[in-house]
Write an enzyme that holds these catalytic residues in place. Sequence first.
Site, PDB file in Angstrom:
ATOM      1  N   GLU A 336       0.928  -1.160   0.175  1.00 46.51           N
ATOM      2  CA  GLU A 336      -0.117  -0.132   0.061  1.00 46.51           C
ATOM      3  C   GLU A 336       0.895   1.218  -0.170  1.00 46.51           C
ATOM      4  O   GLU A 336       1.493   1.338   1.273  1.00 46.51           O
ATOM      5  CB  GLU A 336      -0.704  -0.070   1.055  1.00 46.51           C
ATOM      6  CG  GLU A 336      -2.149   0.995   1.222  1.00 46.51           C
ATOM      7  CD  GLU A 336      -1.881   2.249   1.646  1.00 46.51           C
ATOM      8  OE1 GLU A 336      -1.200   3.128   0.973  1.00 46.51           O
ATOM      9  OE2 GLU A 336      -1.827   2.511   2.747  1.00 46.51           O
ATOM     10  N   CYS A 370      -2.951   8.622   3.711  1.00 48.62           N
ATOM     11  CA  CYS A 370      -2.721   7.913   2.375  1.00 48.62           C
ATOM     12  C   CYS A 370      -4.036   7.975   1.455  1.00 48.62           C
ATOM     13  O   CYS A 370      -3.824   8.071   0.409  1.00 48.62           O
ATOM     14  CB  CYS A 370      -2.527   6.511   2.582  1.00 48.62           C
ATOM     15  SG  CYS A 370      -3.559   5.573   3.560  1.00 48.62           S
TER      16      CYS A 370
END
Length: 630
Positions: A336, A370
Amino acid sequence: MRSFIYVIFHPLQTLNLWLENDPKASVLDVFYLLTVFSAFGIWLVFDRYQKAHNSAVPFRHNPPEAADPQWQSLQIHNANLRSHLTEPDLLPHQFMGERDYITCFDPANSLHIRTVIADNDREIHAKITRARDAQVSWAQTTFAQRRRVMRSLLKWLVENQEECARVACRDTGKTLLDAALGEILTTCSKLEWLINHGERALRPETRYSNLLMSYKKSQVVYEPKGVVAAVVSWNYPLHNAWSPIIAAIFAGNAVVLKCSEYVVWSTDWFVGAIHKALEACGHDADIIQTVCCWPNQAEALTRSPLIRHITFIGSEEVGRKVAVAATEHLTPVTLELGGKDPAIILPDTDLEKWASVWMRGVFQNAGQNCIGIERLIVHSDQYDELYQIMTERVKKLRLGSVLAPSREGYINTIDCGSMISDDRFDLLEQLIFEAHEAGAQMEVGGKRYQHPSSHGNAYFSCTVLGDVDPRSRIAQTELFAPVALLIRYDDIEEAIRIANGTRYGLGASVFGPHQDLCLEVARELECGMVSINDFAVFYLNQDLPFGGTKASGYGRFGGAEGLRSLTNPKAIVSDCWPSLMQTTIPKVLDFPLRSLVRSWDFISGLIILLYADTYRARFNGLVQLTKARR
């Protein structure tokens, strides 16, 4: 209603234990009452058993002194992870000169928290070995036992949420609300999902079969991998540590966590709570190991032959290095890597209605998120209004430290905390300067901020940058900062091209008055997750997989997909009726072959029988098969 009450209580009205002097009395009435009380007693015993074996086990894990707002410590000049090299007073009393150290500090106040020794290769290998040894017994635990650990953690987290939030604030400079939303709420959601649905995702599955295999039972069982690793970032130290840990141990694994060197102090305390929960539930806490090291030592973990899976959360640059290291032993990796998430604002959207969502989406955790909104893509007709709304609201935002009480003793209300460090400030200022010089609008922010009372050096002014060129560097680079970029578009197709026009593809949002149109746009976006008329809510539903595409990484954590990625799926095929029907090799196919022609006719006929597209052809296949078997 009267009849219903009579049905329930009539035995009490007619009960006569001796059955005397009452012609209506019956032995059935006595049995009815005894049955009710017996059933109630059985239920009480069962309920007590369930509570004794499944309810949360309370445990204590005292908060560190540094989490107290009144706590005081040495103030570090130009605080950084290596401050101990220039200020010897920061070193521990038992200093080992040949070892590396990491300075832990509060970025919002530059207060020294602790200086810790960094793990070396030998210590990292020892921790992996301890986790492997402890996993053998943990793999034998039942889902009920694992759920009890999760319930204990959930109970403790809810009851100690303020202490946890303060620890996160001290180590990262964030606000209490940022911690509550990004650390506590998300972690509680994941724990709840594991408790309620984790076993469903991992229990053996029966799969569909075909006519040829109709006498067989096909199953998939999900077995623990062994020891898995998680290399995680600093922006949410509680959630980024707990999330991969609880998923890994629920799947029956042991886990070695390598946290960012920026949050060593808080991560150690957060993981310590899981150790206490495991011990309180009677399990070996060695199934969880924490590695504290500099990046150059991390390959002792990522290249270890004992590690069976790696979850990485962080930058693209580091993620590529982890993926390369994992190839040495073909270790599977989930990456990720962040993104450049767009929010497409369709024509005629009520800007005032959604402005608060966009403010939170951009400035949550000082933009260090994020799945934060990095680009607001707005129709040209509404651009001026949105720019005015965002600019006026951002001008009112207050920066500071939530753990810096005023002289009167109360904690000031602040909107944004500090960033984790000032390492990227030069780049941020350069990108903003370039965009401004190229014609972008800016009335607020754009540079680092020197706080008048909090002495941290990691504050960056909340910024609104309008009329940004979607091809510019600032529109193509993940900022991870409190900066709102406004980009115009003239038609929806252009908005989609702008949204897809970066190398990232993690999350996105679409806002508009017509949900059907929002859904059509969402399907055109190149990303892993989309929220309609909302921001990042796909992560609060932990039944959904989390992850992206393109340069945002690959693989998923969260949901059944993420939990199963931490297991070894094993296919098992067995006989449905072993005493009646089992596989035998027909003589026409048995070695040594008697006739190649007849063997071919048999197989060819079988294939036609099973897969031909008409019943006539299938019947002919049956005839061919029968002849070949004679």
